[in-house]
Design an enzyme around this catalytic site. Structure first.
Site, PDB file in Angstrom:
ATOM      1  N   ASN A   9      54.400  34.314  42.140  1.00 54.65           N
ATOM      2  CA  ASN A   9      53.303  34.768  41.271  1.00 54.65           C
ATOM      3  C   ASN A   9      53.007  36.232  41.590  1.00 54.65           C
ATOM      4  OD1 ASN A   9      50.886  35.201  39.954  1.00 54.65           O
ATOM      5  ND2 ASN A   9      49.686  33.770  41.209  1.00 54.65           N
ATOM      6  N   LYS A  11      50.989  38.148  40.155  1.00 55.29           N
ATOM      7  CA  LYS A  11      49.589  38.502  39.851  1.00 55.29           C
ATOM      8  C   LYS A  11      49.530  39.818  39.060  1.00 55.29           C
ATOM      9  CE  LYS A  11      48.142  35.764  43.745  1.00 55.29           C
ATOM     10  NZ  LYS A  11      47.147  35.479  44.768  1.00 55.29           N
ATOM     11  N   HIS A  95      44.996  28.782  37.992  1.00 51.95           N
ATOM     12  CA  HIS A  95      45.010  29.496  39.278  1.00 51.95           C
ATOM     13  C   HIS A  95      43.569  29.761  39.709  1.00 51.95           C
ATOM     14  CE1 HIS A  95      45.540  32.512  42.347  1.00 51.95           C
ATOM     15  NE2 HIS A  95      46.777  32.063  42.462  1.00 51.95           N
ATOM     16  N   GLU A  97      42.132  32.184  41.020  1.00 50.32           N
ATOM     17  CA  GLU A  97      41.540  33.480  40.639  1.00 50.32           C
ATOM     18  C   GLU A  97      40.979  33.409  39.221  1.00 50.32           C
ATOM     19  OE1 GLU A  97      44.979  35.810  41.712  1.00 50.32           O
ATOM     20  OE2 GLU A  97      44.526  35.431  43.818  1.00 50.32           O
ATOM     21  N   GLU A 167      46.770  24.882  46.238  1.00 50.11           N
ATOM     22  CA  GLU A 167      46.516  26.199  46.827  1.00 50.11           C
ATOM     23  C   GLU A 167      45.084  26.259  47.350  1.00 50.11           C
ATOM     24  OE1 GLU A 167      49.326  29.400  45.166  1.00 50.11           O
ATOM     25  OE2 GLU A 167      47.649  29.247  43.793  1.00 50.11           O
ATOM     26  N   GLY A 173      46.094  34.884  49.917  1.00 48.66           N
ATOM     27  CA  GLY A 173      46.021  36.320  50.174  1.00 48.66           C
ATOM     28  C   GLY A 173      45.252  36.675  51.432  1.00 48.66           C
ATOM     29  N   SER A 212      49.407  32.155  51.319  1.00 49.58           N
ATOM     30  CA  SER A 212      49.976  32.908  52.453  1.00 49.58           C
ATOM     31  C   SER A 212      51.290  32.328  52.972  1.00 49.58           C
ATOM     32  CB  SER A 212      48.938  33.042  53.573  1.00 49.58           C
ATOM     33  OG  SER A 212      47.810  33.769  53.111  1.00 49.58           O
ATOM     34  N   GLY A 233      52.506  34.208  46.419  1.00 52.50           N
ATOM     35  CA  GLY A 233      51.869  35.403  45.861  1.00 52.50           C
ATOM     36  C   GLY A 233      52.442  36.645  46.507  1.00 52.50           C
TER      37      GLY A 233
HETATM   38  P1  PGA Z   1      49.426  34.407  48.458  1.00 49.03           P
HETATM   39  O1  PGA Z   1      49.013  33.888  46.990  1.00 49.03           O
HETATM   40  O2  PGA Z   1      50.821  33.900  48.722  1.00 49.03           O
HETATM   41  O3  PGA Z   1      49.381  35.901  48.369  1.00 49.03           O
HETATM   42  O4  PGA Z   1      48.432  33.846  49.410  1.00 49.03           O
HETATM   43  C1  PGA Z   1      49.377  32.631  46.520  1.00 49.03           C
HETATM   44  C2  PGA Z   1      48.856  32.438  45.102  1.00 49.03           C
HETATM   45  O5  PGA Z   1      47.717  32.795  44.831  1.00 49.03           O
HETATM   46  O6  PGA Z   1      49.578  31.912  44.221  1.00 49.03           O
END
Ligand code: PGA
Length: 251
Positions: A9, A11, A95, A97, A167, A173, A212, A233
């Site tokens: 992803n 983003k 997601h 976010e 997630e 992140g 992460s 991500g």
């Molecule tokens: P991250 O994000 O690997 O940067 O933690 C994962 C995601 O939000 O899909």
């Protein structure tokens, strides 16, 4: 046996130049044949990525779609049928976010899931708890609710034609990864919830872990019985790191 999947992803990252560099580096990665690999660029770059990765076994997906299937008067949105037309095979829905920053409700997420499938896309349904919810002991309840709304709208059989991604919001992140055991507990609960409705669907559905994930922790996470791959991500913006995560999923 469920086929492993690793999804990147991107983003809201990238410029035409950086996307060109990233796709160039992805195209020469040694990717395992037993893993489904997909990337989710910002919609602006979908066409560019489809062209750059033509002939490679990397599928392309959107990060979001509208609640309606067909194009129409809906400024700023992208219909699931338009993603298909652009060369996408998958789409992320729900997601965290989008749920937390943009206020997407469980109901809206369920409508997007349905719209994605109607257009012929495979939705990756993202579910996960916040840190507050985990600390309050509500993790399994929150995830059960997020999944139940989609099952109510689309039926349990629809889940087998989709992918679920667990997630934990606190792990996205942040560099804080759920331990393989913490992730497995939730993945197993998701599979039990599906099994309560349909045992075959529960066995067939791929459940990815996200939050992460890096090359260094991927193998331990993917070694758990109910973890079928990852939604990546930050680490998906580095082709070598992403390639290494894909290889971890294949071994
Ligand atoms: P991250 O994000 O690997 O940067 O933690 C994962 C995601 O939000 O899909």
């Amino acid at each position: 046996m469920r086929r492993a999947m690793v999804a990147g992803n991107w983003k809201m990252h990238g410029t035409r130049a950086s996307v060109c560099e990233l796709t160039g580096a992805l195209a020469v990665q040694d990717l395992p044949a037993n893993v489904d690999v997909a990337v989710f660029p910002p919609s602006l770059f979908i066409g560019q990525v489809v062209e750059a990765l033509a002939g490679k076994s990397i599928a392309i997906g959107g990060q979001n779609c509208a609640t309606q299937v067909e194009q129409g008067a809906l400024t700023g949105e992208i219909a699931s049928s338009q993603l298909v037309d652009a060369g996408c095979e998958l789409v992320l829905v729900g997601h965290s976010e989008r749920r937390l920053i943009l206020g997407e409700s469980d109901q809206v997420v369920a409508q997007k899931f349905a719209a994605a499938q109607l257009a012929g896309l495979v939705p990756i349904l993202c579910v996960g708890e916040t840190l507050e919810q985990r600390e309050a002991g509500e993790t399994l309840q929150v995830i059960a609710r997020q999944l139940a709304v989609v099952i109510r709208v689309s039926g349990v059989a629809a889940i087998a034609k989709a992918v679920v991604a667990y997630e934990p919001v606190w792990a996205i992140g942040t560099g804080l990864t759920a331990t393989p055991e913490q992730a497995q507990e939730v993945h197993q609960a998701i599979r039990r919830q599906l099994a309560a409705e349909d045992a075959e669907v529960a066995q067939a559905t791929r459940i990815l872990y996200g939050g992460s994930v890096k090359a260094a922790n991927a193998a331990d996470l993917f070694g758990m019985p109910d973890i079928d791959g990852g939604l990546i991500g930050g680490a998906s913006l580095n082709a070598n790191e992403f390639g290494a995560i894909c290889r971890a999923a294949g071994s």
